[in-house]
Design a protein around this motif. Sequence first.
Motif, PDB file in Angstrom:
ATOM      1  N   GLU A  16       0.765  -1.342  -0.014  1.00 26.60           N
ATOM      2  CA  GLU A  16       0.045   0.055   0.426  1.00 26.60           C
ATOM      3  C   GLU A  16       1.174   1.247   0.260  1.00 26.60           C
ATOM      4  O   GLU A  16       1.504   1.154   0.343  1.00 26.60           O
ATOM      5  N   THR A  17       0.325   2.488  -0.071  1.00 23.98           N
ATOM      6  CA  THR A  17       0.978   3.701  -0.572  1.00 23.98           C
ATOM      7  C   THR A  17       1.756   4.184   0.579  1.00 23.98           C
ATOM      8  O   THR A  17       3.076   4.549   0.380  1.00 23.98           O
ATOM      9  N   TRP A  18       1.205   3.448   1.971  1.00 24.23           N
ATOM     10  CA  TRP A  18       2.057   3.624   3.538  1.00 24.23           C
ATOM     11  C   TRP A  18       3.477   2.422   3.118  1.00 24.23           C
ATOM     12  O   TRP A  18       4.519   3.454   3.852  1.00 24.23           O
ATOM     13  N   HIS A  19       3.714   2.162   2.095  1.00 24.21           N
ATOM     14  CA  HIS A  19       4.929   1.281   2.312  1.00 24.21           C
ATOM     15  C   HIS A  19       5.994   1.902   1.180  1.00 24.21           C
ATOM     16  O   HIS A  19       6.491   1.618   1.528  1.00 24.21           O
ATOM     17  N   ALA A  20       6.030   3.147   0.292  1.00 24.85           N
ATOM     18  CA  ALA A  20       6.942   3.899   0.534  1.00 24.85           C
ATOM     19  C   ALA A  20       8.323   3.522   0.374  1.00 24.85           C
ATOM     20  O   ALA A  20       8.663   3.692  -0.457  1.00 24.85           O
ATOM     21  N   GLU A  21       8.899   3.624   1.488  1.00 27.07           N
ATOM     22  CA  GLU A  21       9.922   4.031   1.823  1.00 27.07           C
ATOM     23  C   GLU A  21      10.530   2.435   1.835  1.00 27.07           C
ATOM     24  O   GLU A  21      11.941   2.504   1.812  1.00 27.07           O
ATOM     25  N   VAL A  47      11.671   7.432  -3.032  1.00 26.26           N
ATOM     26  CA  VAL A  47      10.085   7.297  -2.311  1.00 26.26           C
ATOM     27  C   VAL A  47       9.352   8.094  -3.099  1.00 26.26           C
ATOM     28  O   VAL A  47       8.014   7.266  -2.984  1.00 26.26           O
ATOM     29  N   ASP A  48       9.252   9.448  -3.512  1.00 27.69           N
ATOM     30  CA  ASP A  48       8.712   9.804  -4.460  1.00 27.69           C
ATOM     31  C   ASP A  48       8.010   9.180  -5.290  1.00 27.69           C
ATOM     32  O   ASP A  48       6.618   8.620  -5.830  1.00 27.69           O
ATOM     33  N   ARG A  51       6.410   6.142  -3.935  1.00 31.49           N
ATOM     34  CA  ARG A  51       5.281   6.517  -3.599  1.00 31.49           C
ATOM     35  C   ARG A  51       3.808   6.122  -4.651  1.00 31.49           C
ATOM     36  O   ARG A  51       2.929   5.568  -4.690  1.00 31.49           O
ATOM     37  N   LEU A  54       2.665   3.262  -5.934  1.00 35.41           N
ATOM     38  CA  LEU A  54       1.894   2.301  -4.943  1.00 35.41           C
ATOM     39  C   LEU A  54       0.540   2.717  -5.148  1.00 35.41           C
ATOM     40  O   LEU A  54      -0.492   1.967  -4.967  1.00 35.41           O
ATOM     41  N   ARG A  55       0.582   3.870  -5.763  1.00 35.99           N
ATOM     42  CA  ARG A  55      -0.191   4.958  -5.385  1.00 35.99           C
ATOM     43  C   ARG A  55      -1.161   4.533  -7.043  1.00 35.99           C
ATOM     44  O   ARG A  55      -2.346   4.427  -6.499  1.00 35.99           O
TER      45      ARG A  55
END
Length: 182
Positions: A16-21, A47-48, A51, A54-55
């Motif tokens: 999910e998006t919050w897993h970006a890092e 990271v961007d 993200r 994932l988004r």
Amino acid sequence: MFSLPLRDGADLRPLETWHAEEFAAHLDRAREHIRPWVGSGFVTDDVDGARATLRRYAERQAADGARLYGIRLDGTLVGGVMFVAFDAAAGTCEVGCWLEPAAEGRGLITTACRTVLDWAFTTRGMHRAEWRCRADNARSSAVAERLGMALEGVQREAWPYGGTRYDKQNWAVLAGEWRAGA
């Protein structure tokens, strides 16, 4: 959130998006290894970008489309599987995967793909699942075979990478074949 055990300290979970890092750190380890074999829009450099990827998958899943799942080995993200395409109305989907070198040779991809394909056929009632890979990607072709897929054809020079065009294999398995093999 769910976590499905795969084998030997490995599990499958949504990305999910919050897993970006975490996803960006994983891609740092896997990037050069997977870059020739996956779509260029998937392999990001920061990271961007992670993200954004994932988004994009989160938005598609919200529309009952593509989905993305991470494979963790002893708690570390080492790869994943995804529905590159998922069309419930048409009853078709395309499965894809990637794995960093340290996790290869453990059967994680085949097991994870079986898990998501079983869900697609059994729970969602899909009729056809497809797999596409470069023709010179023997590991990917072997996974398609282990999943019971049939090679339906080769698209000549359909996969551009690094200034060269490679042949692309198209594999598929139908719901009846999946049930018979299960």
